[in-house]
Write an enzyme that holds these catalytic residues in place. Sequence first.
Site, PDB file in Angstrom:
ATOM      1  N   ASP A   8       0.855  -1.181   0.000  1.00  0.00           N
ATOM      2  CA  ASP A   8       0.000   0.000   0.000  1.00  0.00           C
ATOM      3  C   ASP A   8       0.891   1.230   0.000  1.00  0.00           C
ATOM      4  O   ASP A   8       1.771   1.378   0.868  1.00  0.00           O
ATOM      5  CB  ASP A   8      -0.905   0.020   1.231  1.00  0.00           C
ATOM      6  CG  ASP A   8      -2.006  -1.030   1.158  1.00  0.00           C
ATOM      7  OD1 ASP A   8      -2.088  -1.737   0.128  1.00  0.00           O
ATOM      8  OD2 ASP A   8      -2.785  -1.137   2.121  1.00  0.00           O
ATOM      9  N   ASP A 129     -15.186  -2.822  -1.514  1.00  0.00           N
ATOM     10  CA  ASP A 129     -14.782  -2.536  -0.135  1.00  0.00           C
ATOM     11  C   ASP A 129     -16.040  -2.274   0.672  1.00  0.00           C
ATOM     12  O   ASP A 129     -16.839  -1.402   0.309  1.00  0.00           O
ATOM     13  CB  ASP A 129     -13.864  -1.316  -0.093  1.00  0.00           C
ATOM     14  CG  ASP A 129     -12.683  -1.453  -1.047  1.00  0.00           C
ATOM     15  OD1 ASP A 129     -12.155  -2.573  -1.137  1.00  0.00           O
ATOM     16  OD2 ASP A 129     -12.313  -0.456  -1.696  1.00  0.00           O
TER      17      ASP A 129
END
Length: 248
Positions: A8, A129
């Site tokens: 990330d 998500d």
Amino acid sequence: MILFPAIDLKDGQCVRLKLGDMEQATVYNSDPAAQARAFEEQGFEWLHVVDLNGAFAGETVNGDAVDAILRATKNPVQLGGGIRTLDHIENWLARGLKRVILGTVAVRDPALVIEACRKFPGRIAVGIDAKGGKVAVEGWAEASELGVIELARRFEGAGVAAIIYTDIDRDGILTGINWAATLELSDAVSIPVIASGGLASLDDIRRMTEPEAQKLEGAISGRALYDGRIDPKEALDLIREARKGMIR
């Protein structure tokens, strides 16, 4: 069945967040390309990369870091975060990505996802998500009233390569994957599902290899790898053994 190590990116560095909160970022490596090489040397076969700044900005922010990752590893790379147009998708695929992950645009403009699948077959994944069972967008900053399965079913037959399902309430806090919700989604659609959010130990890897979970394409691991809670060799050995069983 694949274990995807995660990188990330925030401000050009490799970080992990807790519950998707940009203010709770822990830097694990200031050199994402070196981290990509390390994952390849450990035996991983894929790499999952997210441009966190890009997810909030709606456009690529950490492009230089992603390019460095692509130069550093021979492994296929999938990227999500801020990719919102066909031109953007085409540009990234030309730069060497194996797969592009579309999240917010899958909610805002599903027709674009369908067109992308037609134009770039096998190269488009959808990122779903969820928080409390509802889909979140714009870097998880905005909630919708859209259910996870409802969104996933919009793309049945479109040619989506995979759905990456992240439980935001578990992301980065090592509480274990939300198997109930993940398997419910996997059973509801024919698109392969990748589990994300909360992977904590080898127990999650073992669960992924059980018959009920064998429709899954795999799972993504971040903090558990970085914190040493999962030994890469042990995890990959488990997956290889499971693959042998599936072949038999």
